[in-house]
Design a protein around this motif. Structure first.
Motif, mmCIF file in Angstrom:
data_model
loop_
_atom_site.group_PDB
_atom_site.id
_atom_site.type_symbol
_atom_site.label_atom_id
_atom_site.label_comp_id
_atom_site.label_asym_id
_atom_site.label_seq_id
_atom_site.Cartn_x
_atom_site.Cartn_y
_atom_site.Cartn_z
ATOM 1 N N PRO A 423 0.816 -1.219 0.000
ATOM 2 C CA PRO A 423 0.000 0.000 0.000
ATOM 3 C C PRO A 423 0.849 1.268 0.000
ATOM 4 N N VAL A 427 1.034 4.982 -3.140
ATOM 5 C CA VAL A 427 0.658 6.341 -2.761
ATOM 6 C C VAL A 427 1.822 7.328 -2.739
ATOM 7 N N TYR A 453 2.771 9.903 3.428
ATOM 8 C CA TYR A 453 1.565 9.215 2.968
ATOM 9 C C TYR A 453 1.759 7.703 3.092
ATOM 10 N N ASN A 456 1.049 6.514 6.536
ATOM 11 C CA ASN A 456 -0.384 6.510 6.829
ATOM 12 C C ASN A 456 -1.059 5.307 6.214
ATOM 13 N N ASN A 457 -0.594 4.928 5.034
ATOM 14 C CA ASN A 457 -1.270 3.864 4.295
ATOM 15 C C ASN A 457 -0.741 2.477 4.653
ATOM 16 N N LYS A 461 2.049 -0.195 10.150
ATOM 17 C CA LYS A 461 2.703 0.964 10.779
ATOM 18 C C LYS A 461 4.153 0.660 11.153
ATOM 19 N N LEU A 563 -6.523 -7.750 3.705
ATOM 20 C CA LEU A 563 -6.229 -6.520 2.964
ATOM 21 C C LEU A 563 -5.525 -6.810 1.643
ATOM 22 N N PHE B 238 -9.730 12.243 -2.489
ATOM 23 C CA PHE B 238 -9.038 10.999 -2.876
ATOM 24 C C PHE B 238 -7.783 10.768 -2.043
ATOM 25 N N ASP B 239 -7.165 11.847 -1.592
ATOM 26 C CA ASP B 239 -6.003 11.688 -0.705
ATOM 27 C C ASP B 239 -6.354 10.744 0.440
ATOM 28 N N PHE B 240 -7.583 10.838 0.853
ATOM 29 C CA PHE B 240 -8.035 9.974 1.943
ATOM 30 C C PHE B 240 -8.688 8.706 1.408
ATOM 31 N N VAL B 242 -8.574 7.019 -1.312
ATOM 32 C CA VAL B 242 -7.810 6.012 -2.037
ATOM 33 C C VAL B 242 -6.927 5.187 -1.094
ATOM 34 N N ALA B 243 -6.621 5.753 0.062
ATOM 35 C CA ALA B 243 -5.860 4.981 1.048
ATOM 36 C C ALA B 243 -6.750 3.870 1.604
ATOM 37 N N GLN B 244 -6.122 2.832 2.188
ATOM 38 C CA GLN B 244 -6.961 1.736 2.663
ATOM 39 C C GLN B 244 -7.283 1.839 4.154
ATOM 40 N N LEU B 245 -7.037 2.988 4.735
ATOM 41 C CA LEU B 245 -7.243 3.162 6.170
ATOM 42 C C LEU B 245 -8.739 3.209 6.513
ATOM 43 N N TRP B 248 -11.041 6.364 6.181
ATOM 44 C CA TRP B 248 -10.653 7.147 5.004
ATOM 45 C C TRP B 248 -11.209 6.489 3.742
#
Lengths: 599, 456
Positions: A423, A427, A453, A456-457, A461, A563, B238-240, B242-245, B248
């Motif tokens: 992931p 990004v 980024y 975050n993704n 972590k 995931l 999309f900044d949020f 598109v992430a997999q969190l 978001w």
């Protein structure tokens, strides 16, 4: 004369050593650091560090080992043995066989004796020069006749344990213990060890009074609340830490902290505990004394890197009972049906992968320090740990399972998973983190602009950001850096590389020796240091490699498999030899695991 | 026959309009203006110091950490970008729909857009670890390989979206200014003023040909800007998304963000217009209570759209069956950041409901307070999305907290200094209402307008 010990720090106060020392006319201190005891001395003979010195040892009866210096002495120091020899020569000018001897020649002579006694055996097959060369190469001369239980070079005094008396004078009993990181505190000035998060509490940079959850609620104590506790006549202040699973009547504190003259790092960190020991029939009693506590309204935050103690019913560390494992080992892990939007990546040369056996892992954390030293990972200190700025590439997550009164503890070493569908890679706006042809998720430091980024993704972590500049180490501290690994700039992301520099250097070695590169030669730093051999690393493209076999194992599973990140670091679930798991069934969502601590 | 409410109040002739609007530009400002400007300048200077400290020392000065990798900078970036949206909506979409009431507020709303985008634009650059290399986010032929950007990253889309938006907004705003700049030029008595405004008005002569071209360009630009109203904040979302969190990764984000952006943008327009109306009473003839009421209606309706999105997120979290998603939303409302969530819901959903009452919609103090609440609420919306999703994600061992530091607060407060510095300079150097656009909407019969004199 004092060498190799620091009694002013470590001896019980009741012994009155400080006062006694003041009465002495001459104290000669031999050591590597200007520690608490050295400060009392009027003569200091600074000695070599053990890495700068020659020596030998008998680890087990018949297993002789030679210690060689690995570095030129950094400072103008002299080995303790050389000091002793030259003082002896000065004392008896008449030379009683010691004249002109240095520690090195003395040692060589001693090994000449060993050689002549064991001529013909293993390394001692040729002449002495050959033997001396070989022993320096091998380091060990094994002439033991086989291993047995009482072949230790020295005996353990079992009687020392029986004299501890159980206290009745108070509700609580005091226990002092060594932490895995700091032990007795003699190496407290090493910031790696201070920042090492305790395997159970996961706290660093402090000692604290551990109390059980029940006792905490009885005494109305909160995490970090400072209490005054009294052992004997001495009162000390420490913050409380509520430790699930601890005995209700025990208050425990780690020793090794509260140094006053260890150096910049350790001075003033925590509170010294060893001086609380009482002397009883010539033994020091460090535990079992009655203790009373008094609450204060002060709070000291503890730097705990564990965000939350329970898994909240998620499939993270998977456990099974032995019975369940025997009956249906393939039913333990809940496997997800996965539909993928990604093409499967084909790896034409190698595909590096790692497997960690949670059954073997004891959570000792050796791998984390190995990684830190291998990869030039900085320590950040308590203030920044509290802000969530830890830099470790390898960490060990610890979860409690079941009732906080009596939980099981499970460990999970976490490093970059080097996901096939990473992931982080998609990004990054500047393509600073990319997939190598050999399956490694690579971080290009000098391309990174630091948008964070990727971190975050990352569902695991494991990415670490250089919040400040950690690169300006003053001499001689820069010598701690591994020249094979880039030192990272402020403002860039970093993370586990699967020790890619080790892979590269093995490849270069193969080219230099004009032979084929063998994937099995590569060992990562964490794998190499793991005392339980829980970590296996290797090439997945080779079906015969150890890691390929591990991945085929029925216990193998991917963390957060749903995931579809397809991690290259996978785990083997833990099998417990008990009838029931404290957390209940795994993919059932256990209701007990709600009462955890929040940071 | 029902007469429309006149758009401009007071007995205004064409000359009155020109005089009124030019007066701000042609008269030397008084002491109160300079005090306000200096205050804004002071905050702006403080902002620059905060940013310099962060760039020179490191991002560590701010509250961002692991796991909360994005904090105040991203929150405030999205906040300011959102503010800008009302300007584009008013100038472009309302223009295409022939909403004549837009004429008197369009200029200042567009100015607000331009300054808000400028303020916003600094944040994504400054939130990077190495802002001096932020130009690497631009795809251009280079000598590093050439090394291109990663077109799959939403941050790259963001670079395109925001830079396009900034360019089109500035061009649109400037083209609209040209006839008015020429008016000021023609009225100028000072040679320098004549020269400067002369250059800025691009040789405008006011001929039929000029007007013909002008209106064509203006309409084309309005057509170009219209998709931007929808696209920019969609891409920011999309900044949020598109992430997999968890928290978001939701498909509702694009429309939800657009509605929120228009909502917050109109909140800001109302705030600014109330201030301008009070400071420059002449403006009350042009920006009438009817204008304010219209904007309040938009605030209320977009506020409800945002409220619907809040509800929908919870429904989808439950409906998805994903335990991570469910936890993320329960944690949002009842976790350690519950206060941020409920500030957001109160300010954005509950408080604007007061606009159901006509009295509130037409009450200047009430709408001022509500518009401030909307601004606060929308800042917190981005805070909730960014921080509460990051602080507790998949693996509980990584959970952490986010605390704002002095530098975080400095960046948020300071950005207002930057915005207001620009806005205050604009209001005394460029015509704050479009004379050319207001004149055509002057009531021809002028009976209704004559009766109302707000200044009396």
């Amino acid at each position: 004369m004092i060498q190799g010990t620091n009694p002013i720090y470590s001896a019980p106060k009741s012994l009155g050593l400080t006062e006694a020392f003041k009465k002495l006319q001459n104290i000669v201190y031999v050591g590597t650091h200007l520690d608490e005891t050295a400060k009392m001395a009027n003569l200091i003979a600074s000695e070599h560090h053990s890495l700068e010195n020659w020596g030998d040892a008998e680890v087990q009866k018949g297993v002789l080992s030679l210690q060689q210096p690995t570095i030129e002495p950094l400072n103008k120091t002299r080995s303790f043995e050389d000091s002793l020899l030259s003082w002896a020569q000065l004392a008896e000018k008449t030379s009683g066989g010691l004249s002109g001897e240095t520690w090195y020649s003395y040692l060589e002579n001693r090994w000449k004796n060993i050689y002549s006694q064991n001529r013909g055996q293993s390394l001692a097959s040729g002449d002495f020069a050959e033997f001396w060369f070989k022993i320096k190469q091998e380091g060990v001369f094994n002439i033991s006749t086989g291993r047995n239980s009482d072949s230790a070079a020295r005996n353990f005094n079992l009687a020392a344990l029986s004299t501890i008396k159980k206290s009745k004078a108070s509700d609580y009993e005091f226990v002092s213990y060594e932490t895995v990181g700091l032990r007795d505190g003699s190496l407290a000035n090493v910031s790696w060890l201070q920042e090492f998060s305790d395997p159970v509490s996961r706290i660093s940079w402090d000692n604290y009074l551990c109390v059980s959850p029940k006792t905490a609620s009885k005494e109305n104590l909160k995490d970090g609340q400072v209490v005054v506790f009294k052992v004997g006549d001495t009162e000390k202040e420490l913050p409380v830490f509520i430790q699930p699973g601890q005995h209700d009547n025990v208050l425990a504190v780690a020793i090794g902290y509260g140094r006053t003259a260890a150096g910049k790092v350790a001075n003033g960190v925590g509170v010294a505990i060893m001086d609380l020991a009482s002397t009883d029939q010539n033994y020091f009693v460090h535990s079992g004394m009655p203790v009373t506590i008094k609450k204060t309204n002060k709070f000291i935050p503890l730097a705990n890197v564990q965000g939350h103690n329970y898994m909240e019913g998620r499939q993270i560390v998977v456990e099974s009972t032995l019975e369940q494992f025997k009956k249906a080992p393939d039913k333990v892990v809940h496997r997800h049906k996965i539909m993928s939007m990604w093409d499967k990546i084909e790896y034409k040369t190698y595909k590096w992968a790692m497997s960690i056996d949670l059954n073997s892992c004891t959570g000792c954390g050796t791998c984390t320090i190995a990684c830190q030293s291998e990869n030039n990972i900085p320590t950040v200190g308590k203030k920044y740990l509290l802000q969530g700025r830890e830099m470790t590439w390898m960490r060990i997550d610890r979860y409690y399972v079941g009732n906080p009164e009596d939980p099981d503890t499970v460990y999970q070493p976490m490093a970059c998973m080097h996901c096939d569908n990473a992931p982080c890679e998609t990004v990054c706006p500047v393509a600073a983190t990319t997939h190598s042809e050999e399956g490694i998720n690579e971080m290009t430091y000098n391309r990174c602009v630091g948008t964070r980024y990727c971190a975050n993704n990352c569902p695991y972590k494991v990415r670490r950001f250089n919040w400040f500049s950690y690169t300006n180490l003053q001499s001689p501290l820069h010598m701690v850096l591994n020249p094979e690994v880039t030192v990272r700039h402020r403002g860039v992301m970093e993370k586990c590389t699967f020790c890619v520099h080790r892979i590269k250097s093995k490849k270069i070695e193969a080219i230099a020796q004009a032979r084929e590169f063998r994937a099995k030669d590569v060992k990562t730093a964490c794998q190499q240091s793991c005392p339980a051999d829980a970590i296996v690393f290797g090439d997945m493209n080779d079906p015969e490699s150890e890691v390929s076999k591990e991945f085929q194992d029925v216990r193998n599973y991917s963390l957060l498999e749903e995931l579809n990140t397809v991690p290259a670091l996978r785990y083997k679930y833990k099998v417990r030899n008990s009838e029931q798991l404290k957390g209940g069934d795994h993919h059932g969502h256990d209701s007990q695991s709600k009462g955890g601590e929040h940071s | 026959m029902i007469k429309r409410e006149p758009l401009i109040w007071g007995k205004k002739t064409y000359k009155d309009i020109t005089d009124d609007i030019c007066s701000l530009v042609e008269n030397f400002p008084g002491v109160p203006y300079f005090i306000t400007l200096l205050t804004a300048n002071g905050v702006f200077a403080f902002y620059l110091c905060v940013l310099a400290a962060i760039v020179l020392t490191g991002m560590g000065l701010m509250g961002v950490n692991s796991p909360v990798g994005w904090g105040t900078d991203i929150v405030t970036f999205v906040f300011w970008i959102g503010i800008g949206h009302a300007g584009t909506l008013i100038s472009a979409i309302l223009f295409l729909f022939r909403q004549k009431w837009r004429m008197s507020i369009a200029r200042s709303a567009e100015a607000m857009t331009v300054f808000a985008v400028m303020t916003a634009g600094l944040f994504p650059i400054l939130h990077t670890g190495r802002p001096w290399l932020a130009y690497w986010l631009l795809p251009y032929p280079n000598q590093r390989g050439p090394l291109w950007v990663n077109f799959r990253s939403p941050l790259i889309w963001d670079v395109f979206a925001v830079s396009t938006y900034a360019t089109v907004s500035i061009v649109f705003w400037y083209v609209g200014l040209v006839p008015d700049l020429a008016t000021i030029r023609d009225r100028a008595k000072n040679i320098w003023r004549k020269k400067i405004y002369g250059i800025l008005s691009l040789g405008w002569r006011g001929t039929g040909r000029n007007w013909n071209h002008y209106e064509m360009v203006y309409m084309l630009l309005a057509g170009l800007s219209t998709p931007l109203v929808l696209s920019v904040h969609s891409i920011v979302s999309f900044d949020f998304a598109v992430a997999q969190l968890p928290g978001w990764h939701t498909t509702i984000f694009p429309p939800y963000f657009v509605a929120g952006a228009i909502f917050s943008g109109f909140g800001m327009v109302v705030t600014l217009m109330v201030i301008i109306r009070e400071v420059v009473p002449l403006y009350k003839h042009y920006v009438t209570l009817n204008h304010m009421e219209n904007m309040n209606k938009i605030i209320m309706s977009t506020g409800m759209m945002v409220g619907y999105a809040y509800g929908s997120e919870f429904f989808i979290a439950w409906y998805s069956g994903s335990s991570y998603e469910q936890y993320a939303f329960v944690n949002r409302a009842f976790g350690p950041y519950w206060w941020a969530y409920w500030i957001m819901v109160s300010c954005n959903v509950f408080i604007p409901q007061l606009f159901w009452f006509k009295k509130v919609r037409r009450c200047i103090p009430a709408m001022f307070v509500i518009s401030i609440f909307v601004n606060i609420g929308m800042w917190f919306e981005r805070y909730v999305i960014t921080v509460t999703s990051l602080h507790r994600d998949f693996l509980p061992a990584n959970w952490g907290m986010f605390k704002m530091t002095f530098y975080d607060i400095g960046a948020v407060v300071g950005s207002f200094g930057m915005f207001f510095t620009f806005f205050l300079l604009y209001i005394r150097t460029l015509p704050g209402i479009s004379m050319a656009e207001v004149k055509p909407v002057l009531n021809v019969s002028r009976e209704e307008g004559d009766k109302i004199n707000v200044l009396a």
